[in-house]
Design a protein around this motif. Structure first.
Motif, short mmCIF file in Angstrom:
data_model
loop_
_atom_site.label_atom_id
_atom_site.label_comp_id
_atom_site.label_asym_id
_atom_site.label_seq_id
_atom_site.Cartn_x
_atom_site.Cartn_y
_atom_site.Cartn_z
N ALA A 463 0.77 -1.19 0.04
CA ALA A 463 0.04 -0.06 -0.12
C ALA A 463 0.77 1.14 0.02
O ALA A 463 2.02 1.30 0.59
CB ALA A 463 -0.73 -0.16 1.22
N ARG A 464 0.17 2.49 -0.47
CA ARG A 464 0.88 3.63 -0.55
C ARG A 464 0.65 4.20 0.49
O ARG A 464 -0.57 4.91 0.70
CB ARG A 464 0.87 4.29 -1.88
N VAL A 465 1.46 4.41 1.74
CA VAL A 465 1.00 5.11 2.81
C VAL A 465 2.22 5.99 3.32
O VAL A 465 3.32 5.77 3.22
CB VAL A 465 0.58 4.29 4.05
N GLY A 466 1.70 7.25 3.73
CA GLY A 466 2.63 8.13 3.90
C GLY A 466 3.42 8.46 2.73
O GLY A 466 4.83 8.89 2.65
N GLY A 467 2.78 8.55 1.64
CA GLY A 467 3.38 9.01 0.53
C GLY A 467 4.45 8.03 -0.21
O GLY A 467 4.89 8.05 -1.20
N PHE A 472 4.32 -4.65 3.30
CA PHE A 472 3.95 -5.22 4.61
C PHE A 472 3.99 -6.73 4.92
O PHE A 472 3.45 -7.33 4.24
CB PHE A 472 2.54 -4.61 5.29
#
Lengths: 648, 396
Positions: A463-467, A472
């Protein structure tokens, strides 16, 4: 009717004797009328076991032999030969299955022995009524149909054609080559895939004994071992392959050039509607994509391709053709399709352009691929971190339970090439490393030594999180969670049965397993045969496998087919249905009941059995209301005698 | 030094597993665990827990019950079902943790004090909020058109607001909006008034099986007697429990529906026409108990997309892969601070979409995500039904 019956009881080591009291069984058999000898032996199928039977037939003048042992599927053939060698007709043998139907399914010795006695008594009772039957033989057609022209089909076709036999090689796509043509390098030797495959493809084109039918599919198969009639339907290419020079001018001219996802490049680039699948295509000829061509679908296109073609090879008046070919054997080599990664959205395929399937990455590695062999992120730069995720669509109850067998290895090969071509950090997220083949563990070791980092844990999601795009997972060896920022993710997608396998299974009349792949007649002992005689299987249509195993199976399947052709004739079952012409009323119930279309009504309206097609299943006899259809070796009298023997 | 002191494993006996787990529906599959870590990496709470889900499972298998049957271990699960839907071996780990909680509570440990208080409240008042039965239907007084009260009157559908929307002042908006939407769409529905009781979710999730079963029995008996075709709820928790856990205990005859399913159908059939509302970019948070436990993923999205003016953008993790807000499984009750912290992580994902409003349809998610917004910043949270009502008002 018989006068002298010999009974032979097999211990099968402990398989039978561990549960059934064989001595008592023999004693009980001796008390039955007509039984002159009853023997027990450790392994009746062994040479000394068979010798016992032969000696008794000669010395005691036996006229019937009853063997109580395993399933007739296992050893009926063996004991029929034994009986024949001792001078009796092979159909005077009867078997009682006291293993699969008794000792293996019961644990209580007294009851199991009682049941074995009943089964044996039934067989003895039937044996009295057994008649001599004469096996018949038919000549074999000296030609083979090979379905699918990936490496398996190519290898099998060349092997058979090399012995001077005619081969019809049928391929659904416009070019032969299959998936192997898409690969850059092959593990563990890192041979260039095209370099080892294309010479074989060219051999196919040059081989006079091979008739290549591309853009074609099998739509019907009738007949029987040695004498099949296959119906092949060919879609029009709209390009005369014999005139096409492969120049590619039509591709550039096409109004939809660059609009259609290029399947050979796994969707990483686009092609035209009239196209040459890849530079080394065989035949090297353009072909029209029927589903997308405006001329074909709407009959309305300026058709600049026609003007562009200097050879005048394009012809939109071409039509679909169907032809029937006669062959003695069939080799099925229809391969696989890659697992569709969009079915597991947690890994981000289709959502993040940085997430690629292994086949897409393979094309990226290839010098002839869309990036000219450069590994590039969607922004066109070299990635600094690449994660390879194992077991995508394999070993997972939500998708496929089986291991796809090649993903660990190709993934490590891709990791190696990624390290060679870039300075990226490369990670492999794995559950177990399946590296079982020759040289595979050594390759695994060398990839680790090179600095590819292995994380023992299956990726949970991407996933793209925090850019940042992140992988994971859990490092299960440390018990710590991993959130790894990456520039590129490669999904080690598994192998699935080819689209169309189900339809082909119906056409061929052979079964698929639970996993959707074709099933072999015996997983260990008849690994390249289908249950239907004369049909052979090879490669990934049976289940995921690597190139060495695929080629080995293709060789085995071709050898089996050659062996069948070499025999020149095939024996067919003597126990077939026969018609009592006097009593037949012509109701045709048997005609509809027969699964093999082996019965027809003749000019006088009376049923006639095609003995070559009849497999002796008995459906017709069971359906017939007037007792006209007699199933040899299982006549009503014989079946009733068997039942009577069991019940008494 | 003894083997125990050295912390050496001297046997893999698994007696605990064989006796209490192995033959249960969930336990039958536990042996197939390949320790791949998908569960742990999918778990929103694992980073706080003493033992990861993977380790809990392994210890269950080798019979280390002493290590795991402790509240400090077992009450770190928000019952989000992420591990359950992703496990490659099909092990429903969420259900295993619930079973372990049942066993632990049976043995006299747990639930945590605030959870115990809630369960006692369910036992005594049929709601977890320590409020009298007489107040359960008070929310409905605020409606212009009072819904029919069953079984005195008859209706085809029962609206079951559940305890949170019925009692909590800041959540009654959801109950009011739901009743008004149903009323104005011409749905033949009614409520149970004071006869409604807690669905039992609170008790089931923390392992108090006895209370849960009592609630199931009360509810099924009362609801079956109403003669309705369906029960609709706007609470993801009530929905998941009634739809999937009730059948394991007793037969609930009417079909269980979530309000998003009902509204999606009304929109499709033209019975409900949403009007244009203030244009906004919104994102949607899938409640775990609606999506992964309940299986409802597309309907709430269909409803949002049917409202003119709204533009739906998805978060990095959506649908069956949605990230839990941390509110469920007794976590918000037992470890409030942690639950809000997890909701803040979800709020960050919501912010990254560029949306200005976070839509959900579960009172628990709504409260937890709102609290996180107040604490650490984030998007304002609204229930789907409230948006629908707003758009119906606009269409008049």
């Amino acid at each position: 009717m018989s006068g002298k019956i010999g009974v032979y009881i097999c211990h099968c080591g402990n398989n039978i004797a561990g549960t059934v009291d064989c001595r008592r069984l023999a004693e009980s058999a001796l008390k039955l009328p007509g039984v002159v000898v009853a023997r027990e032996y450790e392994y009746m199928c062994s040479d000394p076991g068979q010798a016992l039977i032969k000696a008794d037939v000669r010395e005691l003048g036996l006229d019937r032999v009853v063997v109580a042992a395993c399933s007739p599927r296992m050893h009926e053939h063996t004991f029929r030969n034994t009986v024949e060698e001792s001078g009796l007709n092979p159909y005077l043998l009867e078997m009682a299955n006291i293993r699969e139907q008794c000792s293996w399914v019961h644990s209580e010795p007294v009851a199991a022995t009682a049941k074995a006695k009943s089964l044996l008594a039934g067989a003895i009772n039937k044996a009295r009524l057994d008649r001599e039957l004469e096996p018949r033989s038919f000549p074999v057609t000296e030609a083979v149909l090979v379905i699918g022209a990936g490496i398996a089909g190519i290898h099998a076709a060349l092997g058979i054609a090399g012995t001077g036999r005619k081969v019809f090689l049928v391929e659904r796509e416009p070019s032969i080559g299959g998936h192997m043509a898409q690969l850059d390098k092959t593990f563990p030797t890192l041979d260039c895939s095209a370099c080892i495959l294309t010479p074989r493809m060219v051999d196919v084109a040059r081989e006079p004994n091979i008739e290549l039918l591309t853009s074609s599919e099998l739509v019907g198969l009738s007949g029987f071992v040695g004498n099949f009639k296959a119906t092949v339907r060919s879609r029009p290419r709209y390009v005369d392959a014999s005139r096409c020079t492969g120049c590619g001018d039509c591709q550039d001219a096409c109004v939809l050039a660059g609009k259609i996802p290029n399947e050979f490049e796994a969707g990483l680039s686009a092609r035209s509607v009239i196209y040459i699948p890849f530079p080394q295509s065989v035949p090297l000829s353009a072909s029209v994509d029927i589903e997308n061509c405006l001329m074909v679908t709407r009959g309305n296109c300026s058709s600049p391709c026609l003007d562009a073609c200097g050879a005048g090879a394009i012809d939109f008046d071409a039509v679909e053709t169907t032809r029937e070919v006669e062959v003695g054997a069939v080799v099925v080599a229809t391969g696989f399709d890659a697992f569709d990664a969009s079915r597991v959205p947690q890994f981000g395929y289709g959502r993040y352009p940085e997430v690629l399937t292994a086949l897409q990455f393979e094309r990226m590695l290839s010098a002839s691929g869309p990036t000219g062999g450069k590994i590039l992120t969607p922004e066109g730069r070299e990635p600094e971190t690449i994660a390879f995720l194992h077991c995508i669509g394999s070993r997972d109850e939500n998708t496929n339970q089986y291991c796809s067998r090649v993903c660990c290895m190709y993934s490590m090969k891709q990791a190696h090439l990624a390290r060679e071509k870039t300075s990226a950090s490369v990670y492999e997220f794995y559950i177990d490393v399946t590296a079982f083949g020759k040289g595979y563990q050594e390759f695994y070791r060398s990839v680790r030594d090179e600095g590819v980092f292995f994380v023992r844990g299956k990726c949970a999601d991407v996933a793209r999180v925090g850019g940042r795009l992140k992988v994971f997972a859990e490092d299960t060896l440390l018990g710590r969670q991993v959130e790894l920022p990456v520039d590129m993710v490669v999904l080690a997608t598994g192998l699935e049965p080819a689209v169309g396998a189900r339809k082909l299974a119906t056409t061929l009349g052979i079964p698929l397993g639970q996993d959707g792949f074709f099933t072999e007649a015996h997983l260990k002992l008849r690994p390249v045969e289908a249950n239907t005689a004369g049909i052979f299987l090879a490669g990934c249509c049976l289940g995921p496998k690597d190139i060495p195993d695929t080629v080995a199976q293709a060789g085995a399947a071709s050898a089996e087919a050659i062996g069948l052709l070499d025999r020149g004739e095939v024996d067919v079952e003597a126990a077939v249905a026969v018609i009592d012409r006097e009593s037949c009323g012509g109701c045709a119930l048997c005609v509809t009941a027969c699964p093999l279309e082996a019965i027809l009504l003749d000019d006088e309206g009376i049923a006639v059995v095609n003995e070559a097609l009849c497999k002796g299943c008995g459906t017709c006899a069971a359906t017939c209301l007037s007792g006209t259809v007699i199933m040899e070796h299982s006549t009503d009298e014989q079946v009733l005698a068997n039942i009577e023997g069991i019940l008494l | 030094m003894s083997e125990k002191e050295k912390n050496v494993i001297t046997g893999f006996t698994g007696e605990f597993f064989d006796e209490l787990i192995g033959d249960t529906e969930i336990g039958e599959k536990v042996r197939s665990c390949i320790q791949c870590g998908t569960c742990t990496a999918s778990c929103p709470v694992a980073f706080k827990s003493e033992l990861s889900p993977r380790e809990i499972l392994r210890m269950v298998l080798i019979g280390e019950s002493g290590e795991i049957l402790r509240p400090e271990v077992l009450y770190y699960c928000s019952a989000c079902y992420s591990c359950a839907v992703r496990c490659p071996m099909g092990i429903r780990l969420t259900e295993l943790v619930n079973l372990l909680r049942d066993i632990m509570v049976e043995r006299g440990e747990g639930p945590l004090p605030p959870q115990t208080e809630m369960v006692k409240s369910v036992d005594n008042y049929d709601n977890p909020w320590l409020l009298p039965r007489a107040q359960r239907d008070r929310w409905a007084r605020k409606l212009d058109t009072r819904p029919k009260v069953l079984p005195r009157k008859k209706a085809k559908m029962l609206y079951y607001p559940g305890c949170t929307a019925a009692y909590l002042p800041n959540m009654q908006r959801v109950a009011l909006a739901t009743a008004e939407v149903l009323e104005r769409a011409g749905v033949d529905f009614g409520i149970m008034g004071r006869e409604e009781v807690c669905c039992g979710s609170t008790a089931m999730r923390v392992g108090v099986r006895k209370t849960f079963i009592a609630q199931v029995e009360k509810n099924t008996a009362r609801i079956n007697a109403l003669g309705v075709d369906s029960v609709v709820t706007a609470c993801a928790g009530c929905f998941g429990i009634m739809k999937h856990e009730y059948p394991r205990v007793a037969e609930l005859q009417p079909e269980v529906l979530h309000i998003s399913e009902v509204i999606a159908r009304l929109v499709e059939e033209g019975e409900l026409e949403p009007g244009p509302i203030t244009p906004r970019v919104v994102t949607y948070h899938d409640p775990c108990h609606l999506a992964r436990h309940g299986g409802v993923v597309s309907e709430p999205r269909k409803v949002i997309e049917a409202i003119p003016g709204l533009e739906l953008v998805e978060m990095a993790r959506t649908g069956l892969n949605s990230r839990c807000c941390g509110g469920g499984g007794g976590l918000r009750t037992g470890h409030a601070g942690m639950a809000v912290g997890i909701a803040s992580l979800r709020q960050r994902e919501a912010e990254e979409t560029g949306a200005e409003l976070l839509v959900t349809c579960c009172p628990f998610c709504e409260q937890n995500l709102s609290d996180a917004g107040e604490q650490d910043g984030g998007l304002p949270v609204i229930d789907l039904v409230e948006l629908v009502l707003e758009s119906m008002n606009a269409s008049v």
